[in-house]
Motif scaffolding. Structure first.
Motif, PDB file in Angstrom:
ATOM      1  N   LYS A 232       0.835  -1.198   0.000  1.00  0.00           N
ATOM      2  CA  LYS A 232       0.000   0.000   0.000  1.00  0.00           C
ATOM      3  C   LYS A 232       0.875   1.256   0.000  1.00  0.00           C
ATOM      4  CE  LYS A 232      -3.691   2.167   2.652  1.00  0.00           C
ATOM      5  NZ  LYS A 232      -4.342   2.190   3.954  1.00  0.00           N
ATOM      6  N   ALA A 233       1.914   1.239   0.842  1.00  0.00           N
ATOM      7  CA  ALA A 233       2.812   2.405   0.914  1.00  0.00           C
ATOM      8  C   ALA A 233       3.497   2.637  -0.429  1.00  0.00           C
ATOM      9  CB  ALA A 233       3.860   2.193   2.013  1.00  0.00           C
ATOM     10  N   ARG A 234       3.976   1.532  -1.054  1.00  0.00           N
ATOM     11  CA  ARG A 234       4.633   1.664  -2.360  1.00  0.00           C
ATOM     12  C   ARG A 234       3.669   2.211  -3.403  1.00  0.00           C
ATOM     13  NH1 ARG A 234       6.832  -3.931  -2.113  1.00  0.00           N
ATOM     14  NH2 ARG A 234       8.765  -3.817  -0.946  1.00  0.00           N
ATOM     15  N   ALA A 235       2.427   1.706  -3.355  1.00  0.00           N
ATOM     16  CA  ALA A 235       1.432   2.172  -4.320  1.00  0.00           C
ATOM     17  C   ALA A 235       1.163   3.657  -4.132  1.00  0.00           C
ATOM     18  CB  ALA A 235       0.141   1.371  -4.164  1.00  0.00           C
ATOM     19  N   GLU A 236       1.083   4.106  -2.872  1.00  0.00           N
ATOM     20  CA  GLU A 236       0.865   5.529  -2.623  1.00  0.00           C
ATOM     21  C   GLU A 236       2.025   6.355  -3.152  1.00  0.00           C
ATOM     22  OE1 GLU A 236      -1.772   4.876   1.428  1.00  0.00           O
ATOM     23  OE2 GLU A 236       0.208   5.781   1.566  1.00  0.00           O
TER      24      GLU A 236
END
Length: 127
Positions: free
Chosen positions: A115-119
């Motif tokens: 999720k963090a990478r996607a953000e």
């Protein structure tokens, strides 16, 4: 034109990086799912062992009624084996519960990282 080409190359790099990260996360999810299935299979085996132990205990009680004193010694040995099997099954269940907890934490961490990478990727793409 050179600036446009550099921007296009940067976008392609970012897309490739996002694709690679998505593949890594999918692989991590698959391995977690496999480990979970293995833990469930082991739990089923432990339950089967416990059932067998209960059947053995019942059989031992019947044997004591039928055979009397001479059977008592054999029944005691059976009870010891039953107790040992029950303890092994209990240990196995506890181990599996701990493994399931560890797995859940690992899956949650993978999901949070994804999720963090996607953000980050979406912010980079927006910028």
């Amino acid at each position: 034109q050179l600036r446009d080409r550099m921007a296009l190359a940067e976008e392609a790099r970012e897309r490739e990086e996002a694709r690679r990260k998505a593949e890594e996360e999918a692989a991590a999810r698959m391995s977690a799912r496999k480990a979970l299935l293995a833990a469930e299979r082991e739990a089923a085996e432990a339950r089967a062992k416990a059932d067998a132990a209960a059947r053995a205990r019942h059989g031992a009680a019947v044997a004591v009624q039928k055979l009397g004193r001479r059977a008592l010694a054999a029944a005691a040995a059976v009870r010891r084996r039953v107790r040992k099997a029950e303890e092994e099954a209990k240990t196995q269940r506890e181990t599996e519960a701990a493994a399931a907890c560890v797995l859940q934490v690992a899956v949650r961490r993978v999901a949070e990282r994804a999720k963090a990478r996607a953000e980050v990727a979406s912010r980079v793409a927006a910028a």
